[in-house]
Design an enzyme around this catalytic site. Sequence first.
Site, mmCIF file in Angstrom:
data_model
loop_
_atom_site.group_PDB
_atom_site.id
_atom_site.type_symbol
_atom_site.label_atom_id
_atom_site.label_comp_id
_atom_site.label_asym_id
_atom_site.label_seq_id
_atom_site.Cartn_x
_atom_site.Cartn_y
_atom_site.Cartn_z
ATOM 1 N N ASP A 268 0.879 -1.160 0.000
ATOM 2 C CA ASP A 268 0.000 0.000 0.000
ATOM 3 C C ASP A 268 0.923 1.219 0.000
ATOM 4 O O ASP A 268 2.098 1.128 0.360
ATOM 5 C CB ASP A 268 -0.946 -0.013 1.198
ATOM 6 C CG ASP A 268 -2.139 0.915 0.973
ATOM 7 O OD1 ASP A 268 -2.068 1.768 0.065
ATOM 8 O OD2 ASP A 268 -3.144 0.793 1.704
HETATM 9 C C1 BGC Z 1 -4.921 3.270 0.063
HETATM 10 C C2 BGC Z 1 -4.971 2.272 -1.049
HETATM 11 C C3 BGC Z 1 -4.813 2.977 -2.369
HETATM 12 C C4 BGC Z 1 -3.520 3.749 -2.371
HETATM 13 C C5 BGC Z 1 -3.227 4.488 -3.652
HETATM 14 C C6 BGC Z 1 -3.714 4.196 -0.038
HETATM 15 O O1 BGC Z 1 -3.839 5.255 0.842
HETATM 16 O O2 BGC Z 1 -4.928 2.621 1.305
HETATM 17 O O3 BGC Z 1 -6.173 1.550 -0.992
HETATM 18 O O4 BGC Z 1 -4.881 2.055 -3.420
HETATM 19 O O5 BGC Z 1 -3.559 4.706 -1.335
HETATM 20 O O6 BGC Z 1 -4.068 5.571 -3.818
#
Ligand code: BGC
Length: 734
Positions: A268
């Site tokens: 993530d």
């Molecule tokens: C989220 C993810 C997301 C990523 C990219 C993170 O803050 O937890 O689910 O895909 O950001 O935007």
Amino acid sequence: MKNRLLVCLGLVGLLVMGSSCSPKSTTEPIYLDENAPIEERVEDALSRLTLEEKVALCHAQSKFSIKGVPRLGIPEVWMSDGPHGVRAEIEWDSWSYAGWGNDSCTAFPALTCLAATWNPEMSALFGKAIGEEARFRKKDVLLGPGVNIYRTPLNGRNFEYMGEDPKLASAMVAPYIEAAQQSGIATCVKHYALNNQETRRMRVNVHLSERALREIYLPAFKAAVDAGAWSFMGSYNRYNGQHGCHNEVLINQILKGEWGFDGVFISDWGGAHDTYEAAEYGLDIEMGTGSDGLTYSTKNHYDNYHLALPYLDALKRGEVKMENLDDKARRVLRLIFRTLMSKDRPWGSFATEEHAAVAREVAREGIVLLKNDGILPLKASEVKRIAVIGENATRSMCKAGGSSELKPWREVSPLEAVVEAYGAEQVSYAMGYGSGPSSYGRVNPSPYDAEELKREALQVAGGADVVLFVGGLNKSHQQDCEDGDRKTYALPFGQEELIRELAAVNPNLVVVLISGNAVETQWSHLPRAIVQGWYGGSEAGHALVDVLSGAVNPSGKLPFSFYARLEDCGAHAFDVSCYPGVDDECYYKEDILVGYRWLQAKGIAPAYPFGYGLSYTTFALGEPTVKRTRYATDDKVVVAVEVTNTGEVDGKEVVQLYASKPESCVERAPRELKAFQKVKVKAGETARVELAFDVQELAYWDETSDTWQIESGEYDLYVGNSSEAASKLTITVR
Ligand code: BGC
């Protein structure tokens, strides 16, 4: 095709000739042959990579891309959120939107709504359409779907997931993945694993029994692997003291080891924390890591990523294993050959009427009718004056919520759709309450005078035949939004008081809840009907009015329990160490008894049970029969039951089968969902439904042997149209 191949070969020939550092360039470039088996292409490409090129495959080069191998003509990989639509373009090196004019997507309903359809065919339609949108936008990895189990209604990201039951989430996630990947894009299943709250999400260390992990929190992820998901995203939280993005047990042992996942494990954004752990504990691509203050310097700060120069150095010093680097590079190449460099990759399509139709179909099939004394449907010919009250009748629900926010090419609000269906002269509107403007990570006060808003709403409501209150939560911070949990289970912004006062001035009150979570409904005796409307995406308003007007007979069922009180939820039945944790340690004391399992084990009545939802018709289930069918390795329990539509309109019913083991050597939930089927039955007609599940699904996770075990003896089976299913059968397993 041949010409394209020749051009590619020529290009690569030039590139290879011009390169002095290629370790191997004399053999035929199998990796360019789109007809060769993928594993041969992977091995061939891998054998041509330098150490530096392999490392470059393991970390970001921009907010949403990785570099590829330009020297060999292996392209960049582009990712995008997910999971409800393809997010607007983001700048190369900041979270700001790039301001493109051609990136307004179709917004599909939130995944809770999809789960509420209880219809895997809807998942397939959704997956196909979103896959086409991602492909058209030249994305290679779509960051979704999410299948973290709904543990508490306070979790700010429940709307992005598929409810509280592992069987339902498993059945619904698989078709999404299979259909989306048909477009030559990889889905990225998230957030693996145990990301069940947003409070302290970056730090919280989850403690739970191995049984709860295996029986409740992991099955939907396993189903995603079995469905062929090409990538996974790690979770921010910790388990066993290690972060989800580099976790020896979750990733190396279970996901890649036991389950044989051969795809790419992506962090993530900002979820990687250490070079050694990232190198050794399963992380393949590092994304979104903070940059030590170099963001605005001329130096490429992506070089500072844990899996960039620090990794290269550690490899050169022999501190981390070279074979793990090869494994990572191999996985990334595999993903590239499965997507970007695959044969006959379709072109995709974007923001089309066909996709809007899919969004509308899913949204209306997910809407759940919680209560109705006959006021619904509201036939246009019978209703004269409709008062629409509530901020959610007009508020955009696509434009907030965190990373899943979307820039839709169309978003039909409930108010617009009511006006369209019933006529502008018939409809009056008042906001009724105000939540305040949304801003990331902040709660902003409403700029409106609450008393004035209420006064106006009561006046409008008093003069109408029917009052349609459209409220619920929204996508602001500490509502249904990433990076913060809800602070209360009750409806926010004074809505409960407003509902009480609206009911007092006009008893013909219909309440529509727009949310991705359950809310407290102690006011539920006041309105004549209650509708759970979800976040419906581009066609939210149309879908809602399809149901309110009776054009579509509601058939959605709750994918999670509506607790009467927050403390009725297992995660809230203990002290704060169970939620949200103390000193970043969180203990899942309710163990395997999540959602309806807890309610039933403790004899607590929910406000509305898991699997529940009404229709404009009525259904009667016949006497079910059960048999066991065993052929070689195929060993199934099959329950057959007749469903009769005893009302006046055609409709769809979801027949559900639950099982339990009354006498067991381990604690068992009173009921667990084992199978379900949605069936369309015309008024007055009868359909026969067969519900089947593998006997293996009766197994429990045995913590002493670390294996699944099926106990012999009697099992109770319950058949019905919610988790409070009535008909009981018994089957003996030997
Ligand atoms: C989220 C993810 C997301 C990523 C990219 C993170 O803050 O937890 O689910 O895909 O950001 O935007």
